[in-house]
Design an enzyme around this catalytic site. Structure first.
Site, PDB file in Angstrom:
ATOM      1  N   ILE A  12       0.971  -1.692  -0.003  1.00 17.69           N
ATOM      2  CA  ILE A  12      -0.107   0.327   0.218  1.00 17.69           C
ATOM      3  C   ILE A  12       0.912   1.753   0.246  1.00 17.69           C
ATOM      4  O   ILE A  12       0.738   2.048  -0.584  1.00 17.69           O
ATOM      5  CB  ILE A  12      -1.459   0.081   1.227  1.00 17.69           C
ATOM      6  CG1 ILE A  12      -2.328  -1.267   1.135  1.00 17.69           C
ATOM      7  CG2 ILE A  12      -1.553   1.060   1.431  1.00 17.69           C
ATOM      8  CD1 ILE A  12      -2.413  -1.665   2.894  1.00 17.69           C
ATOM      9  N   LEU A  79       2.663   3.880   8.247  1.00 21.08           N
ATOM     10  CA  LEU A  79       1.908   2.603   7.431  1.00 21.08           C
ATOM     11  C   LEU A  79       3.204   1.201   8.368  1.00 21.08           C
ATOM     12  O   LEU A  79       2.645  -0.047   7.605  1.00 21.08           O
ATOM     13  CB  LEU A  79       1.663   2.062   6.087  1.00 21.08           C
ATOM     14  CG  LEU A  79       0.792   3.251   5.010  1.00 21.08           C
ATOM     15  CD1 LEU A  79       0.591   4.381   4.504  1.00 21.08           C
ATOM     16  CD2 LEU A  79       0.562   2.626   3.946  1.00 21.08           C
ATOM     17  N   ALA A  81       4.661  -1.698   9.810  1.00 17.42           N
ATOM     18  CA  ALA A  81       3.830  -2.284  10.781  1.00 17.42           C
ATOM     19  C   ALA A  81       4.401  -3.622   9.964  1.00 17.42           C
ATOM     20  O   ALA A  81       4.862  -3.951   9.293  1.00 17.42           O
ATOM     21  CB  ALA A  81       2.504  -2.270  10.375  1.00 17.42           C
ATOM     22  N   GLN A  82       4.501  -3.983  10.970  1.00 16.72           N
ATOM     23  CA  GLN A  82       4.692  -6.143  11.564  1.00 16.72           C
ATOM     24  C   GLN A  82       3.113  -6.334  11.203  1.00 16.72           C
ATOM     25  O   GLN A  82       1.940  -5.973  12.216  1.00 16.72           O
ATOM     26  CB  GLN A  82       4.730  -6.866  13.156  1.00 16.72           C
ATOM     27  CG  GLN A  82       5.267  -8.159  12.387  1.00 16.72           C
ATOM     28  CD  GLN A  82       3.606  -9.249  12.671  1.00 16.72           C
ATOM     29  OE1 GLN A  82       3.455  -9.623  11.560  1.00 16.72           O
ATOM     30  NE2 GLN A  82       3.039  -8.740  13.743  1.00 16.72           N
ATOM     31  N   TYR A 150      -1.886  -8.535  17.668  1.00 19.50           N
ATOM     32  CA  TYR A 150      -2.024  -7.812  16.039  1.00 19.50           C
ATOM     33  C   TYR A 150      -2.917  -5.807  16.103  1.00 19.50           C
ATOM     34  O   TYR A 150      -3.280  -5.273  15.890  1.00 19.50           O
ATOM     35  CB  TYR A 150      -2.485  -8.154  14.719  1.00 19.50           C
ATOM     36  CG  TYR A 150      -2.128  -6.978  13.788  1.00 19.50           C
ATOM     37  CD1 TYR A 150      -1.344  -7.058  12.897  1.00 19.50           C
ATOM     38  CD2 TYR A 150      -3.522  -7.517  12.632  1.00 19.50           C
ATOM     39  CE1 TYR A 150      -1.560  -5.884  11.762  1.00 19.50           C
ATOM     40  CE2 TYR A 150      -3.577  -6.684  12.128  1.00 19.50           C
ATOM     41  CZ  TYR A 150      -3.050  -5.588  11.422  1.00 19.50           C
ATOM     42  OH  TYR A 150      -2.578  -4.962  10.302  1.00 19.50           O
ATOM     43  N   LYS A 154      -3.259  -2.266  16.809  1.00 20.84           N
ATOM     44  CA  LYS A 154      -3.044  -1.853  15.918  1.00 20.84           C
ATOM     45  C   LYS A 154      -4.151  -0.775  16.676  1.00 20.84           C
ATOM     46  O   LYS A 154      -4.838   1.024  16.741  1.00 20.84           O
ATOM     47  CB  LYS A 154      -4.415  -2.163  14.423  1.00 20.84           C
ATOM     48  CG  LYS A 154      -2.295  -2.199  13.724  1.00 20.84           C
ATOM     49  CD  LYS A 154      -2.297  -1.245  13.155  1.00 20.84           C
ATOM     50  CE  LYS A 154      -1.331  -1.706  11.834  1.00 20.84           C
ATOM     51  NZ  LYS A 154      -0.969  -1.291  10.901  1.00 20.84           N
ATOM     52  N   ASN A 179     -10.134  -4.945   3.590  1.00 24.82           N
ATOM     53  CA  ASN A 179      -9.133  -6.182   3.135  1.00 24.82           C
ATOM     54  C   ASN A 179      -8.313  -5.340   1.842  1.00 24.82           C
ATOM     55  O   ASN A 179      -9.278  -5.224   0.579  1.00 24.82           O
ATOM     56  CB  ASN A 179      -9.419  -8.016   2.757  1.00 24.82           C
ATOM     57  CG  ASN A 179      -9.232  -8.127   3.985  1.00 24.82           C
ATOM     58  OD1 ASN A 179     -10.219  -7.970   5.514  1.00 24.82           O
ATOM     59  ND2 ASN A 179      -9.019  -9.671   3.797  1.00 24.82           N
ATOM     60  N   ARG A 274      -9.259 -22.806   9.438  1.00 25.44           N
ATOM     61  CA  ARG A 274      -8.745 -22.504  10.367  1.00 25.44           C
ATOM     62  C   ARG A 274      -8.825 -21.701  11.225  1.00 25.44           C
ATOM     63  O   ARG A 274      -9.898 -20.900  11.120  1.00 25.44           O
ATOM     64  CB  ARG A 274      -7.495 -21.858   9.686  1.00 25.44           C
ATOM     65  CG  ARG A 274      -6.821 -22.861   8.300  1.00 25.44           C
ATOM     66  CD  ARG A 274      -5.084 -22.217   7.839  1.00 25.44           C
ATOM     67  NE  ARG A 274      -5.395 -20.787   7.708  1.00 25.44           N
ATOM     68  CZ  ARG A 274      -4.428 -20.261   7.171  1.00 25.44           C
ATOM     69  NH1 ARG A 274      -3.464 -20.891   7.269  1.00 25.44           N
ATOM     70  NH2 ARG A 274      -4.180 -18.790   6.946  1.00 25.44           N
ATOM     71  N   GLY A 276      -9.316 -19.611  14.960  1.00 20.55           N
ATOM     72  CA  GLY A 276      -9.132 -18.413  15.080  1.00 20.55           C
ATOM     73  C   GLY A 276      -9.887 -17.454  14.587  1.00 20.55           C
ATOM     74  O   GLY A 276      -9.094 -15.852  14.511  1.00 20.55           O
TER      75      GLY A 276
HETATM   76  N1  LIG Z   1      -3.759  -5.106   3.467  1.00 17.72           N
HETATM   77  C1  LIG Z   1      -4.232  -4.957   4.237  1.00 17.72           C
HETATM   78  O1  LIG Z   1      -5.322  -4.975   3.718  1.00 17.72           O
HETATM   79  C2  LIG Z   1      -4.511  -4.142   5.214  1.00 17.72           C
HETATM   80  C3  LIG Z   1      -5.697  -3.900   5.748  1.00 17.72           C
HETATM   81  C4  LIG Z   1      -5.674  -3.308   7.164  1.00 17.72           C
HETATM   82  C5  LIG Z   1      -4.645  -2.806   8.017  1.00 17.72           C
HETATM   83  N2  LIG Z   1      -3.475  -2.825   6.723  1.00 17.72           N
HETATM   84  C6  LIG Z   1      -2.084  -1.778   7.212  1.00 17.72           C
HETATM   85  O2  LIG Z   1      -2.051  -1.357   5.943  1.00 17.72           O
HETATM   86  C7  LIG Z   1      -0.311  -1.063   5.893  1.00 17.72           C
HETATM   87  C8  LIG Z   1       0.348  -1.932   5.261  1.00 17.72           C
HETATM   88  O3  LIG Z   1      -0.284  -2.851   4.793  1.00 17.72           O
HETATM   89  P1  LIG Z   1       0.737  -3.281   3.510  1.00 17.72           P
HETATM   90  O4  LIG Z   1      -0.525  -4.525   3.024  1.00 17.72           O
HETATM   91  O5  LIG Z   1       1.082  -2.569   2.053  1.00 17.72           O
HETATM   92  O6  LIG Z   1       1.647  -4.332   3.880  1.00 17.72           O
HETATM   93  P2  LIG Z   1       3.655  -4.170   3.653  1.00 17.72           P
HETATM   94  O7  LIG Z   1       4.368  -6.254   4.626  1.00 17.72           O
HETATM   95  O8  LIG Z   1       4.093  -4.437   2.277  1.00 17.72           O
HETATM   96  O9  LIG Z   1       4.262  -3.377   4.271  1.00 17.72           O
HETATM   97  C9  LIG Z   1       4.348  -2.686   5.662  1.00 17.72           C
HETATM   98  C10 LIG Z   1       5.940  -2.155   4.840  1.00 17.72           C
HETATM   99  O10 LIG Z   1       6.104  -1.830   6.576  1.00 17.72           O
HETATM  100  C11 LIG Z   1       8.247  -2.308   6.098  1.00 17.72           C
HETATM  101  N3  LIG Z   1       8.382  -2.295   7.744  1.00 17.72           N
HETATM  102  C12 LIG Z   1       7.869  -3.394   8.349  1.00 17.72           C
HETATM  103  N4  LIG Z   1       8.821  -3.113   9.764  1.00 17.72           N
HETATM  104  C13 LIG Z   1       8.878  -2.136   9.780  1.00 17.72           C
HETATM  105  C14 LIG Z   1      10.078  -1.274  10.807  1.00 17.72           C
HETATM  106  N5  LIG Z   1       9.859  -1.996  11.937  1.00 17.72           N
HETATM  107  N6  LIG Z   1      10.975  -0.279   9.675  1.00 17.72           N
HETATM  108  C15 LIG Z   1      10.429   0.413   8.991  1.00 17.72           C
HETATM  109  N7  LIG Z   1       9.486  -0.212   8.461  1.00 17.72           N
HETATM  110  C16 LIG Z   1       9.010  -1.806   8.190  1.00 17.72           C
HETATM  111  C17 LIG Z   1       8.127  -3.151   5.414  1.00 17.72           C
HETATM  112  O11 LIG Z   1       9.651  -3.550   4.412  1.00 17.72           O
HETATM  113  C18 LIG Z   1       6.813  -3.090   3.975  1.00 17.72           C
HETATM  114  O12 LIG Z   1       7.395  -2.464   3.506  1.00 17.72           O
HETATM  115  C19 LIG Z   1       0.739  -1.298   7.243  1.00 17.72           C
HETATM  116  O13 LIG Z   1       0.032  -0.856   9.272  1.00 17.72           O
HETATM  117  C20 LIG Z   1      -0.810  -2.968   7.533  1.00 17.72           C
HETATM  118  O14 LIG Z   1      -0.933  -3.316   9.115  1.00 17.72           O
HETATM  119  C21 LIG Z   1      -3.105  -3.430   5.629  1.00 17.72           C
END
Ligand SMILES: NC(=O)c1ccc[n+]([C@@H]2O[C@H](COP(=O)([O-])OP(=O)(O)OC[C@H]3O[C@@H](n4cnc5c(N)ncnc54)[C@H](O)[C@@H]3O)[C@@H](O)[C@H]2O)c1
Length: 335
Positions: A12, A79, A81-82, A150, A154, A179, A274, A276
């Site tokens: 994202i 953005l 995150a783990q 998680y 959040k 999602n 699965r 949970g």
């Molecule tokens: N994809 C979804 O459906 C969804 C839904 C709800 C929330 N989110 C949130 O949106 C955000 C982006 O998600 P995404 O799907 O693009 O995931 P993604 O894993 O592609 O992006 C997360 C990015 O954060 C970086 N990152 C992780 N730990 C880090 C750290 N300690 N320091 C610096 N960078 C770090 C990763 O390298 C990655 O580029 C996240 O916060 C996620 O929780 C995503």
């Protein structure tokens, strides 16, 4: 405007970077590349020129605060995150370390830098927990009952954001995302069921569906989600806003839609449910419509067709593997 995108090399985040550069903003990306990749920023690097700066940095490090103070972004899109619910269950300390303590580094940097606003990627799929079907699609006023570390981390960030607003006048908008799916999503992760289906369908492999496939999620296309981030840079202050379509889509329906687009008529392989996993999820984005002027405009058929097309192109030009492929799970993930 000078902006910062943490997690800007991710799925994202990199799509948001493209959008911000296209709008003429300066963008600092902070990403440790743990799950993101520079390949996601290839177009941004080609188009952005000097407006784009990439910092490979872990948000948990004190350097993050110093960087924010040095760069003084007006808006930080947070953005990084783990993102894996299962990792958060197995390693809740790691999850909290990145998602809570890492976020506090970002907030402290923002406070010290005089940043105007933080736009946060919250999780609409985990924030509310298992919602009574009569309350679907769920509104922001619904009680929050996250059922995983998680989801808790959040949610905790939303509380910190509200406290920083009170204490330090740091404005925020928290986007509770459904999602999110689209090109660049990691097909080797656990959450991106659309990416997993697309890779299997394009490669001609069977797709496994866990449980009866009637579990539902609110699938929102990445460009639509990114549009909400862009709007939240100036609107929706002090609010949590759901970002979803309000539509429940079952895994079975998702498979049927994508198989039709890919021209595959095979049935998926069935496997035991699965434990949970949420049964049903959908988000009412009425507040985002009013406060951000935001509406989703991409249909599931169009959005998944774009993912399949992207997957075809990617597989036609194989890139070096970043990590060994994990088991292709067809659970819908958390959102
Ligand atoms: N994809 C979804 O459906 C969804 C839904 C709800 C929330 N989110 C949130 O949106 C955000 C982006 O998600 P995404 O799907 O693009 O995931 P993604 O894993 O592609 O992006 C997360 C990015 O954060 C970086 N990152 C992780 N730990 C880090 C750290 N300690 N320091 C610096 N960078 C770090 C990763 O390298 C990655 O580029 C996240 O916060 C996620 O929780 C995503």
């Amino acid at each position: 405007m000078r902006t910062m995108v943490t997690g800007g090399a991710g799925f994202i985040g990199s799509t948001l970077v493209d959008r911000l550069l296209a709008e003429g903003h300066e963008v600092d990306v902070v990403d440790d590349l743990s799950s993101g990749s520079l390949a996601n920023l290839a177009e941004a690097r080609a188009a952005g020129g000097r407006a784009l700066t990439i910092h490979q940095l872990d948000i948990r490090l004190p350097d993050t605060e110093d960087l924010i103070v040095r760069r003084r972004p007006a808006v930080i899109f947070h953005l990084a995150a783990q993102i894996d619910v299962r990792v958060s269950v197995d390693q809740p300390v790691l999850d909290a370390d990145v998602n809570i303590l890492g976020t506090l580094r970002v907030l402290e940097g923002a406070r010290r830098a005089g940043t105007d606003r933080v736009v946060f990627a919250a999780s609409g799929g985990t924030l509310y927990g298992e919602v009574d079907p009569v309350d679907l699609p769920v509104r922001e006023s619904h009680p929050t009952r996250p059922l995983s570390p998680y989801g808790v981390s959040k949610k905790a960030v939303i509380d910190y954001l509200a406290a920083y607003r009170e204490m330090h006048a740091l404005e925020y908008c928290a986007l509770a995302l459904g999602n999110v799916y689209g090109p660049r999503q990691d097909p080797h992760g656990e959450a991106g069921v659309v990416a997993i289906f697309a890779a299997a369908l394009v490669e001609g492999r069977p797709v496994t569906v866990f449980g009866d496939g009637e579990q539902t999620r609110d699938y929102v296309y990445v460009d639509d989600a990114v549009d909400a981030f862009a709007r939240a840079a100036t609107r929706g202050g002090g609010l949590v806003c759901n970002v979803g379509t309000g539509q429940e889509t079952s895994v079975n329906d998702l498979y049927r839609t994508m198989a039709a687009v890919a021209g595959v008529d095979a049935e998926p392989v069935r496997a035991p449910a699965r434990p949970g996993e949420l049964r049903r999820s959908a988000l009412d984005a009425g507040r985002a419509a009013i406060q951000l002027g935001w509406r989703p405009w991409t249909s599931l058929a169009d959005g998944t067709a774009a993912v399949i097309e992207h997957t075809r192109r990617r597989l036609a030009t194989p890139a070096p593997r970043r990590r060994p492929p994990a088991r292709r799970a067809a659970s819908p993930g958390a959102g």
